[in-house]
Write a protein that holds these residues in place. Structure first.
Motif, PDB file in Angstrom:
ATOM      1  N   GLN A  45     -16.329   2.455   2.402  1.00  4.75           N
ATOM      2  CA  GLN A  45     -15.209   3.333   2.746  1.00  4.75           C
ATOM      3  C   GLN A  45     -15.746   4.543   3.506  1.00  4.75           C
ATOM      4  OE1 GLN A  45     -12.871   1.504   1.451  1.00  4.75           O
ATOM      5  NE2 GLN A  45     -14.141   0.480  -0.078  1.00  4.75           N
ATOM      6  N   TYR A  55       0.835  -1.201   0.000  1.00  6.82           N
ATOM      7  CA  TYR A  55       0.000   0.000   0.000  1.00  6.82           C
ATOM      8  C   TYR A  55       0.870   1.251   0.000  1.00  6.82           C
ATOM      9  CZ  TYR A  55      -4.419   2.401   0.802  1.00  6.82           C
ATOM     10  OH  TYR A  55      -5.538   3.182   0.651  1.00  6.82           O
ATOM     11  N   HIS A  88     -10.659   5.293   6.172  1.00 10.35           N
ATOM     12  CA  HIS A  88     -10.945   3.882   6.461  1.00 10.35           C
ATOM     13  C   HIS A  88     -11.371   3.239   5.144  1.00 10.35           C
ATOM     14  CE1 HIS A  88     -11.034   4.139  10.988  1.00 10.35           C
ATOM     15  NE2 HIS A  88     -10.982   5.413  10.634  1.00 10.35           N
ATOM     16  N   VAL A  89     -10.521   2.388   4.614  1.00  7.93           N
ATOM     17  CA  VAL A  89     -10.693   1.935   3.232  1.00  7.93           C
ATOM     18  C   VAL A  89     -10.516   0.423   3.127  1.00  7.93           C
ATOM     19  CG1 VAL A  89      -9.920   4.149   2.291  1.00  7.93           C
ATOM     20  CG2 VAL A  89      -8.237   2.357   2.745  1.00  7.93           C
ATOM     21  N   ASN A  90     -10.686  -0.069   1.905  1.00  9.43           N
ATOM     22  CA  ASN A  90     -10.375  -1.464   1.607  1.00  9.43           C
ATOM     23  C   ASN A  90      -8.919  -1.568   1.158  1.00  9.43           C
ATOM     24  OD1 ASN A  90     -10.441  -0.247  -0.891  1.00  9.43           O
ATOM     25  ND2 ASN A  90     -11.821  -1.721  -1.827  1.00  9.43           N
ATOM     26  N   PHE A  91      -8.451  -2.785   0.943  1.00  7.40           N
ATOM     27  CA  PHE A  91      -7.156  -2.959   0.291  1.00  7.40           C
ATOM     28  C   PHE A  91      -7.422  -3.129  -1.200  1.00  7.40           C
ATOM     29  CE2 PHE A  91      -3.635  -5.329  -1.502  1.00  7.40           C
ATOM     30  CZ  PHE A  91      -2.559  -4.587  -1.043  1.00  7.40           C
ATOM     31  N   ALA A 126      -8.575   5.399  -1.917  1.00  6.54           N
ATOM     32  CA  ALA A 126      -7.845   6.140  -0.883  1.00  6.54           C
ATOM     33  C   ALA A 126      -7.913   7.639  -1.136  1.00  6.54           C
ATOM     34  CB  ALA A 126      -6.393   5.678  -0.832  1.00  6.54           C
ATOM     35  N   PHE A 135      -7.096   0.012   7.226  1.00  5.02           N
ATOM     36  CA  PHE A 135      -7.835  -0.922   6.382  1.00  5.02           C
ATOM     37  C   PHE A 135      -7.784  -2.332   6.940  1.00  5.02           C
ATOM     38  CE2 PHE A 135      -3.557  -1.248   4.542  1.00  5.02           C
ATOM     39  CZ  PHE A 135      -3.433  -2.609   4.270  1.00  5.02           C
ATOM     40  N   SER A 136      -8.629  -3.169   6.377  1.00  5.94           N
ATOM     41  CA  SER A 136      -8.637  -4.604   6.643  1.00  5.94           C
ATOM     42  C   SER A 136      -8.712  -5.313   5.302  1.00  5.94           C
ATOM     43  CB  SER A 136      -9.851  -4.999   7.491  1.00  5.94           C
ATOM     44  OG  SER A 136     -10.092  -6.405   7.393  1.00  5.94           O
TER      45      SER A 136
END
Length: 425
Positions: free
Chosen positions: A261, A224, A277-280, A303, A253-254
């Motif tokens: 998001q 990331y 707070h996002v995804n990968f 992001a 993130f997780s």
């Protein structure tokens, strides 16, 4: 329902599981709660740190639900000590926090976990289910399942984000002392369930599981940092919005997060912090066929769209009156029955138009010409046809025109007035 004689709604009892807990935020040391139905009523005094429980008999289900209520005093969302400031100033922090990941794992065990809110196309997801599925009847899983059924959008976002306020200390889940809550609102929605979360963690061997996967988490964080380049995003945004600065930026993130998001912003003790707070951004087989620049554009989009709210929103609030006038007729801007319909007030509608407009501007600066044209068309198609922002294509092109022709010293913040005038036509 009445709290200190103030009426509110208490609906959805038949959607709840067998247990329901809630903490009211109050300014005093106690509050009187009264629940009134057509056939009965009950009242009680609620005090901080004291759980008051009772049962409601549900006629429709011919069973009972045990309700537990308490109150908590209103406090500020974040406290940044001098030590915290020194440790975090000017940093870009990217992390998969331990309690945060625990909550996402529990989400994966609920009925909501069967939706696309949970990303499943990884070996990690299969490992999570293989290890934790046997605990899917645990009380904390059942409670979160009932909350997600009651209000999925609200509780998914709030429980996930608010978990960032907690960490493990001597194997106990405790508030870290920095944040009271992360998501919007007056309370930490996860707080009442921390004891159950603690029990689940111990029973399921969660800490050993998390430790076993530290190399996996570290690899995702490294990827990331190397490819999403949040530091470059922050530099660009602060150049284009010189009136807004953040002392620190966090990307949280997780690998289990799918599409949901969100962002939060904090100010305390002369220290400001933006959180995304996002995804990968995993790549699928089709993504892998694209050029390097296009892959980069696809991966960094989420992001950027969360971080840029920390800059574009404060600027939009300065123009709220003229934005309201320009976007007064929302039928010109959003589409009923599509995701855009959720942006149903003038300010948030304008902010979402600017959100993806800024993506276009940023990509025009960092991608090669061919990749930029492909990504710009992709953004416009998604915003207009998939999400229903009917005028985004023309909005986007006008914003890009103004950006490419701005005079020396002008910034994106300076273009708001012209964009609002354009929208008023």
């Amino acid at each position: 329902m009445y709290l200190d004689n103030q009426q509110d709604e208490f609906n959805g009892v038949n959607k709840l599981g067998s247990r329901f807990s809630y903490s009211f935020v109050v300014e005093k040391d106690s509050a009187v709660l009264a629940l009134v139905s057509e056939s009965d009523s009950i009242s009680m005094i609620l005090r901080p740190h004291v759980n008051t429980s009772f049962q409601i008999i549900r006629e429709s289900g011919k069973d009972t639900v045990t309700c537990t209520f308490t109150v908590q005093k209103l406090v500020k969302p974040a406290t940044f000590t001098d030590q915290y400031k020194a440790e975090n100033k000017d940093k870009i922090i990217i992390e998969i926090p331990e309690v945060y990941e625990l909550v996402n794992i529990i989400f994966a065990l609920t009925a909501y976990g069967k939706t696309n809110a949970i990303y499943k196309d990884t070996d990690y997801y299969k490992t999570v289910i293989g290890h934790f599925q046997q605990y899917n009847r645990d009380p904390v899983v059942q409670v979160m399942d009932s909350l997600l059924k009651l209000s999925p959008g609200f509780f998914y976002q709030h429980l996930k984000m608010d978990s960032y306020a907690f960490g493990f200390s001597e194997n106990q889940i405790r508030n870290t002392g920095v944040y009271d809550r992360i998501a919007s609102g007056e309370r930490n929605e996860l707080q009442p369930y921390v004891p159950m979360l603690q029990t689940f963690s111990e029973k399921a061997g969660y800490r050993a599981f998390y430790k076993k996967h530290l190399d996996y988490y570290s690899g995702l964080i490294k990827d990331y940092r190397n490819y999403i380049k949040a530091d470059n995003m922050k530099s660009w945004l602060e150049k284009e919005f010189p009136g807004t600065k953040y002392s620190a930026v966090k990307v949280i993130f997780s690998p289990l997060v799918g599409w949901n998001q969100s962002a939060s912003f904090f100010n305390d003790n002369h220290f400001s912090e933006a959180q995304a707070h996002v995804n990968f951004p995993f790549l699928n087989s089709q993504d892998l066929k694209q050029s390097r620049d296009i892959r980069q554009g696809l991966r960094m989009m989420i992001a950027f769209t969360e971080l840029n709210h920390a800059y574009l929103n404060p600027e939009a609030e300065k123009h709220s009156q003229t934005i309201h006038a320009a976007f007064n007729d929302l039928s010109r801007w959003i589409t009923a029955g599509k995701p855009s319909a959720g942006y149903n007030n003038s300010l948030v509608c304008f902010e979402e138009y600017m959100n993806y407009g800024l993506v276009t501007l940023y990509y025009s600066d960092i991608l090669n010409k061919e990749a930029f044209e492909i990504m710009s068309a992709h953004i416009e198609n998604n915003m207009v046809n998939s999400r229903g922002f009917v005028r985004f294509r023309e909005f986007n092109q006008e914003l890009l025109r103004l950006y490419k022709n701005k005079s020396s010293g002008q910034t994106v913040a300076d273009l708001y007035t012209d964009m609002i005038k354009w929208a008023s036509r």
